[in-house]
Enzyme design. Structure first.
Site, PDB file in Angstrom:
ATOM      1  N   THR A  92       0.853  -1.180   0.000  1.00  9.65           N
ATOM      2  CA  THR A  92       0.000   0.000   0.000  1.00  9.65           C
ATOM      3  C   THR A  92       0.895   1.238   0.000  1.00  9.65           C
ATOM      4  O   THR A  92       1.949   1.249   0.615  1.00  9.65           O
ATOM      5  CB  THR A  92      -1.028  -0.010   1.160  1.00  9.65           C
ATOM      6  OG1 THR A  92      -2.033   0.963   0.914  1.00  9.65           O
ATOM      7  CG2 THR A  92      -0.394   0.266   2.518  1.00  9.65           C
ATOM      8  N   HIS A 148      -5.593  -0.959   5.019  1.00 12.66           N
ATOM      9  CA  HIS A 148      -5.209   0.462   4.976  1.00 12.66           C
ATOM     10  C   HIS A 148      -6.341   1.226   5.673  1.00 12.66           C
ATOM     11  O   HIS A 148      -7.360   1.546   5.056  1.00 12.66           O
ATOM     12  CB  HIS A 148      -5.053   0.885   3.516  1.00 12.66           C
ATOM     13  CG  HIS A 148      -4.567   2.287   3.321  1.00 12.66           C
ATOM     14  ND1 HIS A 148      -3.648   2.616   2.362  1.00 12.66           N
ATOM     15  CD2 HIS A 148      -4.880   3.442   3.946  1.00 12.66           C
ATOM     16  CE1 HIS A 148      -3.425   3.927   2.396  1.00 12.66           C
ATOM     17  NE2 HIS A 148      -4.164   4.455   3.354  1.00 12.66           N
ATOM     18  N   CYS A 155      -3.168   7.634   7.782  1.00  9.44           N
ATOM     19  CA  CYS A 155      -3.749   6.295   7.734  1.00  9.44           C
ATOM     20  C   CYS A 155      -2.767   5.300   8.336  1.00  9.44           C
ATOM     21  O   CYS A 155      -1.564   5.554   8.398  1.00  9.44           O
ATOM     22  CB  CYS A 155      -4.034   5.876   6.296  1.00  9.44           C
ATOM     23  SG  CYS A 155      -5.202   6.944   5.441  1.00  9.44           S
TER      24      CYS A 155
END
Lengths: 164, 206
Positions: free
Chosen positions: A25, A48, A31
């Site tokens: 990711t 995520h 995040c």
């Protein structure tokens, strides 16, 4: 370097990988990139996570992968369905940064640390140990999680690549 | 709750005009600062999935310089002024005759100068917007970051996170001729701000 099978995990998304695939990711800011791993069956999962809690959700149906409190149970379900054992799972985390240091910090600006806190609380509810983490700071991260070794590789602009 | 499916084409045009007026003034300000002509592209208003927002500036991992301001007042939102990494050096050279001390990265002084430039431009964007809409809008103290575009822009999407997986943003690109200095303005109004913007401009929905 052998060409690895890359599984991309988008923003507010989750996925699992087996048979040597690598989960990736990109651009984690506030995040949190959360990974779970069953070392025996070599099953890896990554979420995520964007927001700490689904209590504030105003969308229907809600995107389970987006919130810490819904993403972790969903990821667990997917991994157990793939053959992983809850008792063997180990977690790693990266992200949860505070990209901009602003004066007069309102709660919404502390979103990164709150995501980390919420993930930590959720993992302890399922009694999943966090073996390592690289969270906080004020920089972005791109992470890759290898389903063979269980290593989490973290790349950032200032600090290069490191493995935890 | 799907706020944006009901947006009509003419409402999107209104938002485009919002971007046009704001960025037009900012481009004029930049042109005066640099004493060079600055061109502006037609603003784009789009409802983008989170995943694609960073693609607008070269992808999630693209390293960019971003000045961020929180817009406070009657129509709150987030605002980003984004330029490529090398463009920052070019602006500093042209504007302040600041020559790079560090070949890689930026010194604190350079970042501070860029932050102030972003602040001036965003300020002119917002003040023209406030004049146009008669809504009180004020920028917060600016913050600057040099980092991955995905990590930076996701910060401006949090208000949308609780209602869906996409965000509505008003984007304007401007170019300084020949030197190809490219900059982007992103205005991401909070979901609740759209009604106020429309109402203040006499576009009444339903």
């Amino acid at each position: 370097m052998i060409q690895q099978n890359l599984v991309k995990v988008g923003m507010a998304d989750l996925n699992i990988a087996t048979e040597g695939a690598v989960l990736k990711t990109t651009g984690l800011g506030s995040c949190v990139g959360l990974t779970l791993y069953d070392p025996h069956r070599k099953i890896a999962g990554m979420a995520h996570v964007m927001l700490p809690s689904s209590d504030i959700a105003r969308e229907t149906p809600i995107n389970l992968a987006k919130y810490a409190d819904t993403a972790i149970p969903e990821l667990l379900d997917r991994m157990i369905a793939a053959g992983a054992y809850l008792e063997r799972l180990k977690a790693k985390m990266a992200g949860g940064a505070q990209m901009f240091a602003m004066s007069g910090q309102s709660d919404s600006l502390r979103i990164g640390p709150r995501n980390v806190e919420s993930c930590t609380a959720m993992l302890s509810r399922f009694k999943i140990p966090i073996v390592s983490q690289d969270t906080g700071g004020s920089f972005g991260r791109t992470i890759e999680f290898d389903s063979v070794s269980g290593m989490l590789s973290i790349r950032s602009v200032q600090f290069g690549t490191k493995e935890i | 709750m799907n706020l944006f499916s009901r947006f009509e084409a003419f409402e999107l045009d209104v938002l485009k005009e919002v971007g046009n007026i704001g960025a037009g003034n900012a481009a004029t300000a930049l042109s005066r600062l640099l004493d060079k002509p600055v061109d502006m592209a037609v603003p784009k208003v789009s409802l983008l999935p989170f995943e694609e927002v960073a693609d607008r500036v070269g992808g999630s991992e693209q390293i960019v310089i971003a000045v961020y301001l929180r817009v406070e007042g009657e129509a709150p939102g987030n605002m980003f002024f984004i330029i490529e990494e090398e463009s920052g050096k070019r602006i500093l050279r042209q504007l302040l005759s600041m020559y790079t001390e560090e070949p890689n990265g930026y010194s604190e002084m350079e970042l501070s100068a860029l932050c102030e430039i972003g602040n001036i431009l965003a300020g002119s964007y917002l003040s023209s917007l406030a004049d146009f809409t008669h809504l009180a809008m004020a920028p917060s103290v600016p913050a600057i970051a040099v980092d991955m575009a995905g990590a930076i822009l996701s910060y401006g999407l949090m208000q949308y996170g609780e209602m869906g997986d996409s965000a509505l943003l008003i984007e304007t690109t401007f170019l300084e001729d020949h030197q190809s200095l490219e900059g982007h303005f992103f205005l991401i109004p909070d979901p609740e701000s759209f009604d106020k913007i429309f109402r203040s401009l006499g576009v009444v929905g339903e």
